[in-house]
Design an enzyme around this catalytic site. Structure first.
Site, PDB file in Angstrom:
ATOM      1  N   LYS A 166     -99.302 -58.132 -32.437  1.00  0.00           N
ATOM      2  CA  LYS A 166     -99.311 -59.644 -31.412  1.00  0.00           C
ATOM      3  C   LYS A 166     -98.038 -60.541 -32.079  1.00  0.00           C
ATOM      4  O   LYS A 166     -97.910 -61.160 -31.127  1.00  0.00           O
ATOM      5  CB  LYS A 166    -100.379 -60.029 -30.963  1.00  0.00           C
ATOM      6  CG  LYS A 166    -102.083 -58.807 -30.521  1.00  0.00           C
ATOM      7  CD  LYS A 166    -102.785 -59.960 -30.473  1.00  0.00           C
ATOM      8  CE  LYS A 166    -103.851 -58.527 -30.117  1.00  0.00           C
ATOM      9  NZ  LYS A 166    -105.134 -59.283 -30.365  1.00  0.00           N
ATOM     10  N   GLY A 167     -98.601 -60.184 -33.382  1.00  0.00           N
ATOM     11  CA  GLY A 167     -97.519 -61.557 -34.468  1.00  0.00           C
ATOM     12  C   GLY A 167     -96.040 -61.960 -33.979  1.00  0.00           C
ATOM     13  O   GLY A 167     -95.754 -62.611 -34.018  1.00  0.00           O
TER      14      GLY A 167
ATOM     15  N   ASP B 200     -95.464 -58.864 -45.823  1.00  0.00           N
ATOM     16  CA  ASP B 200     -95.846 -59.452 -46.649  1.00  0.00           C
ATOM     17  C   ASP B 200     -95.461 -58.500 -47.526  1.00  0.00           C
ATOM     18  O   ASP B 200     -94.635 -58.148 -48.501  1.00  0.00           O
ATOM     19  CB  ASP B 200     -97.430 -59.568 -46.262  1.00  0.00           C
ATOM     20  CG  ASP B 200     -98.523 -59.634 -47.659  1.00  0.00           C
ATOM     21  OD1 ASP B 200     -97.941 -60.624 -48.378  1.00  0.00           O
ATOM     22  OD2 ASP B 200     -99.450 -60.025 -47.480  1.00  0.00           O
TER      23      ASP B 200
ATOM     24  N   PHE C 218    -101.707 -67.951 -47.304  1.00  0.00           N
ATOM     25  CA  PHE C 218    -101.729 -67.894 -46.233  1.00  0.00           C
ATOM     26  C   PHE C 218    -101.074 -68.323 -44.736  1.00  0.00           C
ATOM     27  O   PHE C 218    -101.388 -69.517 -45.270  1.00  0.00           O
ATOM     28  CB  PHE C 218    -102.973 -67.752 -45.494  1.00  0.00           C
ATOM     29  CG  PHE C 218    -103.533 -66.332 -44.675  1.00  0.00           C
ATOM     30  CD1 PHE C 218    -103.345 -65.041 -44.631  1.00  0.00           C
ATOM     31  CD2 PHE C 218    -103.532 -67.078 -43.294  1.00  0.00           C
ATOM     32  CE1 PHE C 218    -103.566 -64.510 -43.477  1.00  0.00           C
ATOM     33  CE2 PHE C 218    -104.302 -66.092 -42.165  1.00  0.00           C
ATOM     34  CZ  PHE C 218    -103.500 -64.888 -42.139  1.00  0.00           C
ATOM     35  N   VAL C 219    -100.487 -68.053 -43.906  1.00  0.00           N
ATOM     36  CA  VAL C 219    -100.146 -68.763 -42.893  1.00  0.00           C
ATOM     37  C   VAL C 219    -100.271 -68.801 -41.672  1.00  0.00           C
ATOM     38  O   VAL C 219    -100.869 -67.280 -41.224  1.00  0.00           O
ATOM     39  CB  VAL C 219     -97.788 -68.618 -42.622  1.00  0.00           C
ATOM     40  CG1 VAL C 219     -97.589 -69.395 -44.332  1.00  0.00           C
ATOM     41  CG2 VAL C 219     -97.832 -67.093 -43.268  1.00  0.00           C
TER      42      VAL C 219
ATOM     43  N   ASP D 276    -101.626 -65.127 -36.472  1.00  0.00           N
ATOM     44  CA  ASP D 276    -103.092 -65.707 -36.389  1.00  0.00           C
ATOM     45  C   ASP D 276    -104.147 -65.378 -38.566  1.00  0.00           C
ATOM     46  O   ASP D 276    -103.719 -64.683 -38.456  1.00  0.00           O
ATOM     47  CB  ASP D 276    -103.770 -64.408 -36.287  1.00  0.00           C
ATOM     48  CG  ASP D 276    -103.793 -63.656 -36.221  1.00  0.00           C
ATOM     49  OD1 ASP D 276    -102.950 -62.664 -36.550  1.00  0.00           O
ATOM     50  OD2 ASP D 276    -105.280 -62.899 -36.544  1.00  0.00           O
TER      51      ASP D 276
ATOM     52  N   ARG E  88    -102.142 -68.220 -32.556  1.00  0.00           N
ATOM     53  CA  ARG E  88    -100.488 -68.013 -32.725  1.00  0.00           C
ATOM     54  C   ARG E  88    -100.131 -68.553 -31.984  1.00  0.00           C
ATOM     55  O   ARG E  88     -98.872 -68.658 -31.987  1.00  0.00           O
ATOM     56  CB  ARG E  88    -101.229 -66.540 -31.914  1.00  0.00           C
ATOM     57  CG  ARG E  88    -102.332 -65.524 -32.331  1.00  0.00           C
ATOM     58  CD  ARG E  88    -101.374 -64.459 -32.330  1.00  0.00           C
ATOM     59  NE  ARG E  88    -102.503 -63.059 -32.407  1.00  0.00           N
ATOM     60  CZ  ARG E  88    -102.299 -62.813 -33.394  1.00  0.00           C
ATOM     61  NH1 ARG E  88    -101.016 -62.279 -33.626  1.00  0.00           N
ATOM     62  NH2 ARG E  88    -103.482 -61.141 -33.758  1.00  0.00           N
TER      63      ARG E  88
HETATM   64  P1  IMP Z   1     -97.759 -56.452 -44.626  1.00  0.00           P
HETATM   65  O1  IMP Z   1     -98.463 -56.627 -45.762  1.00  0.00           O
HETATM   66  O2  IMP Z   1     -96.625 -56.399 -44.869  1.00  0.00           O
HETATM   67  O3  IMP Z   1     -97.706 -54.919 -44.372  1.00  0.00           O
HETATM   68  O4  IMP Z   1     -97.784 -56.709 -43.465  1.00  0.00           O
HETATM   69  C1  IMP Z   1     -98.761 -56.595 -42.245  1.00  0.00           C
HETATM   70  C2  IMP Z   1     -99.325 -57.709 -41.419  1.00  0.00           C
HETATM   71  O5  IMP Z   1    -100.296 -58.134 -41.423  1.00  0.00           O
HETATM   72  C3  IMP Z   1     -98.235 -58.755 -41.037  1.00  0.00           C
HETATM   73  O6  IMP Z   1     -97.722 -57.931 -39.650  1.00  0.00           O
HETATM   74  C4  IMP Z   1     -99.272 -60.361 -40.905  1.00  0.00           C
HETATM   75  O7  IMP Z   1     -99.536 -59.094 -39.327  1.00  0.00           O
HETATM   76  C5  IMP Z   1    -100.268 -60.129 -41.239  1.00  0.00           C
HETATM   77  N1  IMP Z   1     -99.895 -60.853 -42.292  1.00  0.00           N
HETATM   78  C6  IMP Z   1     -99.396 -61.025 -43.616  1.00  0.00           C
HETATM   79  N2  IMP Z   1     -99.302 -62.356 -44.091  1.00  0.00           N
HETATM   80  C7  IMP Z   1     -99.909 -62.866 -43.251  1.00  0.00           C
HETATM   81  C8  IMP Z   1    -100.038 -63.881 -43.476  1.00  0.00           C
HETATM   82  O8  IMP Z   1     -99.947 -65.110 -44.302  1.00  0.00           O
HETATM   83  N3  IMP Z   1    -100.878 -64.479 -41.874  1.00  0.00           N
HETATM   84  C9  IMP Z   1    -101.242 -64.017 -41.506  1.00  0.00           C
HETATM   85  N4  IMP Z   1    -101.074 -62.907 -41.190  1.00  0.00           N
HETATM   86  C10 IMP Z   1    -100.290 -62.410 -42.608  1.00  0.00           C
HETATM   87 MG    MG Z   2    -103.492 -59.943 -38.019  1.00  0.00          MG
END
Ligand code: IMP
Ligand code: MG
Length: 200
Positions: free
Chosen positions: A47-48, A107, A156-157, A163, A169
């Site tokens: 959803k983000g 991330d 963490f943001v 979220d 959100r």
């Molecule tokens: P990835 O680690 O790059 O695969 O990120 C996967 C998902 O983790 C992102 O699309 C976000 O939904 C969530 N995510 C990663 N870091 C944060 C954060 O700091 N706040 C909120 N969601 C996060």
């Molecule tokens: Mg999330």
């Protein structure tokens, strides 16, 4: 509303709504310049990414299409990292299309890498990543987004689509969480910030 940089004990503003708005406009202008004469497909992950895509697509002055994916992670265990399940797939054929994967945040990069491999197998003419936030500190899958709004600190943001346990959100600003244990013990601790956060 919190002023930019103003602190609570638990979170502070990292990118205020005006800063986000300006940066989204810049990214839109950049994409407009790069894709002139083409009709890109902007694909976002629910959803983000939905909020970012909604604003970004209106900052791109080109004919375009938007699409949404919904995915779920299998788990956080080491062996399942990066393995995601597609819950909702695109209704657009990507064959020969100029595809831009629009992410709220990259991330570890595992989600994007997985989606790039899925899209790449569908024969697009081009495939790029546009992320609002690029959190490079925890990157596992080597990935440099073509478009990145902000280099995000290793925090963490929340807000603007992002979220914590499905909350926050709808914050108009992007906040960094300073005290994650406190938020874990009381996920509603930042609810007072919601009041007055509605976009002007
Ligand atoms: P990835 O680690 O790059 O695969 O990120 C996967 C998902 O983790 C992102 O699309 C976000 O939904 C969530 N995510 C990663 N870091 C944060 C954060 O700091 N706040 C909120 N969601 C996060
Ligand atoms: Mg999330």
């Amino acid at each position: 509303m919190l002023g930019s940089g103003q602190m609570t004990d638990i979170a502070s503003v990292l990118y205020a709504r005006e800063e986000v708005r300006r940066r989204v406009e810049e990214l839109g202008a950049q994409i407009t310049g790069d894709y002139t004469g083409r009709t890109p497909v902007l694909v976002s992950v629910l959803k983000g990414g939905a909020m970012f895509l909604a604003d970004l697509c209106r900052a791109v002055d080109l004919p375009l299409e938007v699409g949404f994916m919904a995915i779920s992670r299998y788990g956080e265990a080491e062996e399942s990292l990066g393995r995601v399940q597609i819950l909702l797939d695109l209704d657009i054929d990507l064959e020969g299309r100029d595809v831009i994967l629009v992410e709220d945040i990259v991330d570890t990069g595992l989600t994007s890498r997985y989606l790039l491999s899925v899209f790449g197998a569908r024969g697009p003419a081009s495939l790029e990543v546009c992320t609002l936030l690029d959190k490079t500190a925890r990157r596992i899958a080597p990935l440099t987004p073509r478009y990145a709004g902000f280099e995000c600190p290793d925090r963490f943001v929340i807000g603007y689509g992002l979220d914590f346990e499905e909350r926050y959100r709808n914050l108009a600003d992007i906040l960094q969480v300073l005290d994650l244990p406190a938020l874990r013990s009381d996920p509603r601790a930042l609810d007072p910030l919601i009041a007055g956060s509605a976009a002007a």
